[in-house]
Write an enzyme that holds these catalytic residues in place. Structure first.
Site, PDB file in Angstrom:
ATOM      1  N   SER A  93     -63.260  18.175  38.743  1.00 57.53           N
ATOM      2  CA  SER A  93     -63.499  19.360  37.107  1.00 57.53           C
ATOM      3  C   SER A  93     -63.615  17.542  36.364  1.00 57.53           C
ATOM      4  CB  SER A  93     -62.085  19.331  35.866  1.00 57.53           C
ATOM      5  OG  SER A  93     -62.012  19.057  35.002  1.00 57.53           O
ATOM      6  N   TYR A  99     -52.487  16.952  33.418  1.00 58.63           N
ATOM      7  CA  TYR A  99     -54.233  18.054  34.264  1.00 58.63           C
ATOM      8  C   TYR A  99     -54.726  17.325  34.777  1.00 58.63           C
ATOM      9  CZ  TYR A  99     -57.226  21.360  34.512  1.00 58.63           C
ATOM     10  OH  TYR A  99     -58.520  22.161  34.937  1.00 58.63           O
TER      11      TYR A  99
END
Length: 332
Positions: free
Chosen positions: A139, A163
Site C-alpha cells: 500500500s 496500519y
C-alpha cells in the site's frame, strides 16, 4: 530500462495455471478472481468469512473456484491451500485493510497483516518446487508520512501508526524472502482503490455513495482537505495481472511497483465527483475526528510505465458511474 514485450492474452497466459488468491472476497480479490477465471486459470480462494454481499458471491464466481476455509494467521491452513492444490501463482491480497480498525485493534491487525504475510511467504518457500510467482499487495501507507511527494519506489518504508507499520512490515518481509531465499516475489503498492463491491462503509467512496442514495449527508472523518490517490479497481486488477505476467523479465522479480492514476484529489473533491455520478448532492458532515491517518499521500507510477508498460486507463467520471451503478443494484 526498456519496456518488456507485451504479455500474452489472458486466456493464453492463464490457461491451466493453478492460482491462489487470498482476500478473494474483498474488493480487489473478487474482480481479480473473475478475470483469472475468464483467462482459464484454476483458482483457489482462501476464505475466512463467507459474505453473500461480496462480489465473489453475488457474481456466482464462488461456485467456480476451490475454496479453502481458514485464517492467514493459521500457518497450517495457508500451507494446505498451497500444497494440496499445488498452486504455481499466489496473489496475496488478504489483510485487515481499515486504518480506523487498525488504530482501535492493533494486535489483530498485526496478526493478520504481518503474521499472515510471513505465513504465506514461508509456505511458498517450503513448496518452492511448484510455486513460480508470488505477488504481495502492499500500500502507499507502507511509506508512512513523507516530506516529498509523490512517493517513488526508492523512498524508505517508515510507517508510524499501526496500519502503516503493518504494511511496511509485510512489504519488507516480501523483499526479505526474495533477497534471502530467491523466492520469486513482487510487491504492488496502490493508493485508495474504489469500485463496486467494497462493503467497508467507513471508506469514503462506498460510504458516500450509500449516504447519497439514501438521501443522507455523507460523513467525512477528516477536515476534507486530505489529498489521496483514488484508483479504479479494474486498473488495479490489470496491474496485478500485468505484474504477474511480467515476472521473470528483467527488473521485475524482487521489485516493488507503485500503481496510481497520478491525479490526487482532496476528500472534498472526491465527494463532489461522487455526487455528480450519483446525480444528487448534499452538504457533507465534516467531523474532523480522523486519527492515525496521513494528511497527503500519493504515488508516482513512472516505474510501472517504464518497466511494465502499465498505466491507469479509467476516467474518474466513467469509473464512478460504473461504481454507483453497482451500488444502486446491490442496495435495492
Amino acid at each position: 530500462m526498456e519496456v518488456a514485450a507485451s504479455p500474452d492474452t489472458a486466456a493464453g497466459r492463464w490457461s491451466g495455471r493453478r492460482v491462489l488468491v487470498t482476500g478473494a472476497t474483498g474488493l480487489i480479490g473478487s474482480w481479480l478472481v473473475r478475470d483469472l477465471i475468464a483467462g482459464g486459470a484454476d483458482v483457489v480462494a482462501l476464505v475466512l468469512d463467507a459474505d453473500p454481499h461480496s462480489e465473489l458471491f453475488r457474481s456466482g464466481d464462488i461456485a467456480r473456484v476451490a475454496v479453502v476455509n481458514g485464517m492467514l494467521e493459521d500457518y497450517r491452513a495457508v500451507e494446505r491451500a498451497i500444497a494440496l492444490h499445488e498452486v504455481d501463482t499466489v496473489f496475496h491480497l488478504g489483510a485487515q485493510t481499515l486504518v480506523g480498525v487498525a488504530h482501535r485493534s492493533p494486535l489483530a491487525t498485526f496478526e493478520a497483516n504481518i503474521r499472515g504475510t510471513y505465513n504465506l511467504l514461508e509456505a511458498c518457500r517450503t513448496h518452492r518446487s511448484h510455486v513460480e510467482r508470488v505477488i504481495v499487495a502492499s500500500s502507499d501507507k507502507a511509506y508512512g508520512e513523507g516530506e516529498t511527494l509523490p512517493y517513488t519506489e526508492t523512498m524508505p518504508l517508515r510507517g508510524t501508526h499501526p496500519y502503516e507499520v503493518s504494511k511496511s512490515c509485510a512489504d519488507l518481509l516480501a523483499q526479505s524472502y526474495y533477497r534471502s531465499y530467491g523466492l520469486p516475489v513482487t510487491v504492488a503498492r496502490c493508493g485508495n482503490v474504489y469500485g463496486g463491491g467494497d462493503l467497508n462503509w467507513s471508506r469514503l467512496v462506498p460510504g458516500t455513495i450509500r449516504s447519497l442514495l439514501r438521501g443522507e449527508r455523507p460523513v467525512i472523518r477528516s477536515d476534507g482537505s486530505f489529498r489521496r490517490d483514488y484508483i479504479f479497481v479494474r486498473d488495479v486488477v490489470r496491474a496485478y495481472l500485468t505484474l504477474a505476467e511480467r515476472m521473470g523479465c528483467p527488473g521485475v522479480d524482487g521489485e516493488a511497483f507503485n500503481f496510481s492514476d497520478e491525479s490526487p484529489l482532496s476528500v472534498l473533491e472526491m465527494v463532489g465527483a461522487i455526487a455528480v455520478a450519483v446525480g444528487t448532492g448534499m452538504e457533507p458532515d465534516i467531523r474532523n475526528v480522523a486519527v492515525g491517518e496521513i494528511r497527503d499521500q500519493y504515488l508516482s507510477s513512472a516505474k510501472a510505465r517504464r518497466v511494465l508498460g502499465w498505466k491507469a486507463e479509467s476516467s474518474l467520471p466513467g469509473a464512478l458511474r460504473e461504481t454507483v451503478g453497482w451500488y444502486r443494484d446491490a442496495l435495492r
